[in-house]
Design a protein around this motif. Structure first.
Motif, PDB file in Angstrom:
ATOM      1  N   SER A 102      -3.051  -6.353   3.890  1.00 30.42           N
ATOM      2  CA  SER A 102      -3.462  -5.508   5.015  1.00 30.42           C
ATOM      3  C   SER A 102      -4.583  -6.223   5.748  1.00 30.42           C
ATOM      4  O   SER A 102      -5.345  -6.999   5.152  1.00 30.42           O
ATOM      5  CB  SER A 102      -3.912  -4.128   4.543  1.00 30.42           C
ATOM      6  OG  SER A 102      -5.091  -4.224   3.785  1.00 30.42           O
ATOM      7  N   PHE A 110       1.233  -4.981   5.985  1.00 25.53           N
ATOM      8  CA  PHE A 110       2.458  -5.639   6.457  1.00 25.53           C
ATOM      9  C   PHE A 110       3.039  -6.469   5.331  1.00 25.53           C
ATOM     10  O   PHE A 110       2.404  -6.721   4.311  1.00 25.53           O
ATOM     11  CB  PHE A 110       2.209  -6.478   7.717  1.00 25.53           C
ATOM     12  CG  PHE A 110       1.160  -7.549   7.569  1.00 25.53           C
ATOM     13  CD1 PHE A 110      -0.188  -7.226   7.569  1.00 25.53           C
ATOM     14  CD2 PHE A 110       1.514  -8.880   7.465  1.00 25.53           C
ATOM     15  CE1 PHE A 110      -1.161  -8.215   7.453  1.00 25.53           C
ATOM     16  CE2 PHE A 110       0.551  -9.883   7.347  1.00 25.53           C
ATOM     17  CZ  PHE A 110      -0.796  -9.538   7.343  1.00 25.53           C
TER      18      PHE A 110
ATOM     19  N   GLU B 218       3.520  -3.447  11.123  1.00 22.22           N
ATOM     20  CA  GLU B 218       2.590  -2.876  10.166  1.00 22.22           C
ATOM     21  C   GLU B 218       2.920  -1.424   9.845  1.00 22.22           C
ATOM     22  O   GLU B 218       3.476  -0.705  10.669  1.00 22.22           O
ATOM     23  CB  GLU B 218       1.152  -2.945  10.692  1.00 22.22           C
ATOM     24  CG  GLU B 218       0.635  -4.341  10.905  1.00 22.22           C
ATOM     25  CD  GLU B 218       1.114  -4.945  12.203  1.00 22.22           C
ATOM     26  OE1 GLU B 218       1.688  -4.213  13.044  1.00 22.22           O
ATOM     27  OE2 GLU B 218       0.937  -6.169  12.383  1.00 22.22           O
ATOM     28  N   THR B 237       3.921   3.246   1.907  1.00 17.09           N
ATOM     29  CA  THR B 237       3.373   2.161   2.726  1.00 17.09           C
ATOM     30  C   THR B 237       4.185   0.893   2.521  1.00 17.09           C
ATOM     31  O   THR B 237       4.562   0.209   3.472  1.00 17.09           O
ATOM     32  CB  THR B 237       1.904   1.895   2.349  1.00 17.09           C
ATOM     33  OG1 THR B 237       1.190   3.124   2.391  1.00 17.09           O
ATOM     34  CG2 THR B 237       1.272   0.905   3.294  1.00 17.09           C
ATOM     35  N   ALA B 241       6.439  -0.932   5.305  1.00 17.84           N
ATOM     36  CA  ALA B 241       6.138  -2.325   5.688  1.00 17.84           C
ATOM     37  C   ALA B 241       7.380  -3.204   5.543  1.00 17.84           C
ATOM     38  O   ALA B 241       7.672  -4.031   6.408  1.00 17.84           O
ATOM     39  CB  ALA B 241       4.989  -2.866   4.843  1.00 17.84           C
TER      40      ALA B 241
END
Lengths: 167, 344
Positions: A102, A110, B218, B237, B241
């Protein structure tokens, strides 16, 4: 099983912007599975950080930190042996990592894949029969969708503890 | 052979380590331009949804940017309905606009100040007027304080900010913010196409402003409607991603990080607030705290970046506002992408 640390320099270029360098570092916990006399499979859990670039030109590439899982096939051969100093092996490896960092100061995570290559030098000291010390030069290509390209290299140092007595 | 391998590896490493000097990025930023807007009163009708402090926000942001070398063009409507341009009171008041078309594209009852007010048309013209001025190495910053809205009747929901003459009274005497005279992310993206520099920064102190952020790769683990408590990285998350990586830059709405860096006061699905205690919008107050005296210069390199300003404002809200306003918590958001810009 091993522990290692790496200092890296990454050269990246974003779309519409020029290349810049970013310095970073990381550590890894390695699990090594010998396949035969010359090859072994190394799987690793890694933590890493990459600092922001400089601000020349009014922009910078953001710093990021994260975790990665990697797998590498290493092959090596003995190139020196001394009864008093131990055994030295030189080799190389090819692998791939999956990274989830991150950006610093954000909650933005990501993902990217990272093909890797590595040259290494192993030293198995005669007086420490269960230990290997490794010096490596990794090269990695970060397949980031938000960058035109991103490549890194560095210097790694590691220590490996071998369970059992087989050599 | 061994010597050759060693030499080659050392040569590659040395070339990379010395490559700083290969790139010529002389200086930091050539010229800095800012367009600053605020709408405190949307109507002279005292029953209208007017605010208290956007003109104070716009005035203070203009001052701090000017003091840091920006050429600022500004328009705001103050708390008496007067329009100010470039920091000067025109003494031209807005009116009480009443919509005369279903989409709000036309209205009657405007005031003498309509021609210079921070309306959608004037904002877009201001951007257009800078197209020939802003060079490829310059910075363009756009700031807006006022209302913002989410239109949840469309899929995906769309968010916009409300310039003057977008919040209109209808024939029944009710006030609505109409999408057509409001500013959508697409409107900014189109206007930005003529601006040569990639260094574009959008700062929005409005409700739902997170909708202007079009993160492509992101996953933001601060939810679009922050309800307090800790937000953590979780399996969702990671999943998001990876999904974003697989779809490769397919954000359906919002400004691409390559179009502009957006700093939003609120998430896509939430409100943000102003308060007499601070005399500003809450996000703008903490942003100003960070910009004034460069307190947001986290790494002490003598420059403040967009990310540093965001981080300072977010920390101020997290430390001072959210713990004491449990029914009105909110979180600023920022664009993703690898690039950060120097503000000054």
């Amino acid at each position: 099983m091993g522990l290692g640390g790496t200092g890296t320099v990454t050269m990246s270029a974003g779309q519409g912007f020029g290349p810049k360098l970013q310095y970073g570092g990381g550590f890894a916990i390695d699990f090594v599975f010998p396949l035969d006399k010359w090859t072994r499979l190394v799987t690793s859990i890694e933590g890493f950080t990459v600092a922001p670039s400089d601000i020349s030109g009014g922009f910078l590439y953001r710093g990021y930190s994260g975790a990665a899982l990697s797998m590498m096939l290493q092959a090596g051969a003995v190139f020196a042996f001394s009864p008093s100093l131990g055994l030295m092996r030189v080799g190389g490896g090819l692998g791939v990592a999956a990274a989830l960092p991150s950006y610093w100061y954000t909650t933005l995570a990501f993902f990217y894949l990272e093909p890797r290559a590595q040259a290494f030098l192993d030293w198995e000291p005669a007086g420490l029969p269960h230990f290997d010390f490794q010096l490596s030069v990794p090269v990695a290509l970060q397949l980031r969708g938000d960058m035109s390209y991103s490549v890194s290299t560095g210097i790694g140092l590691g220590v490996l503890y071998r369970f059992g007595n087989d050599k | 052979m061994r010597r050759a391998i060693r030499r080659a590896a050392l040569a590659v490493l040395a070339a990379l380590l010395c490559s700083c000097s290969m790139f010529d990025y002389s200086g930091i930023v050539t010229h800095k331009y800012a367009l600053v807007y605020g709408v405190t009163w949307y109507t002279m009708d005292t029953n209208g949804p007017n605010l208290q402090f956007p003109h104070m926000d716009a005035s203070a942001i203009s001052a701090v940017l000017q003091s840091n070398g920006y050429t600022v063009t500004s328009r705001w409507v103050d708390g008496a309905g007067d329009v100010w341009t470039d920091g000067t009171d025109t003494h031209l008041p807005i009116g009480t606009p009443v919509a005369t078309s279903p989409d709000g594209s036309s209205y009657i009852g405007g005031g003498a100040g309509d021609g210079v007010a921070p309306s959608k048309a004037n904002i877009l013209v201001d951007i257009q007027n800078l197209a020939g001025t802003v060079g490829p190495n310059d910075v363009l910053l756009i700031y807006f304080s006022g209302h913002g809205t989410q239109d949840a009747s469309v899929t995906p929901p769309r968010e916009y900010f409300d310039p003057y003459a977008s919040v209109l009274k209808d024939s029944s005497g009710n006030f609505y913010d109409y999408p057509v005279p409001s500013v959508l992310d697409n409107d900014l993206a189109t206007a930005f196409a003529a601006i040569k520099t990639p260094r574009k920064i959008v700062i929005l102190d409005t409700c739902n402003s997170g909708g202007f952020i079009g993160n492509q790769l992101e996953a933001d683990w601060t939810p679009p409607a922050y309800l307090g408590g800790a937000s953590l990285v979780g399996p969702e998350t990671l999943s998001q991603a990876i999904s974003n990586y697989a779809s490769m830059q397919s954000s359906p709405t919002g400004l691409s990080p390559y179009g502009a860096q957006v700093l939003s006061a609120a998430g896509r699905d939430e409100s943000c607030y102003e308060t007499p205690t601070l005399g500003h919008g809450v996000m703008t107050y903490y942003l100003l705290q960070g910009l004034q005296g460069s307190r947001a210069d986290i790494n002490h390199d003598g420059h403040v970046t967009v990310l540093e300003a965001f981080s300072y404002a977010k920390a101020g809200i997290d430390a001072n506002w959210n713990p004491n306003n449990s029914g009105s918590t909110f979180e600023p958001h920022i664009s993703g992408g690898p690039v950060d810009f120097v503000l000054f």
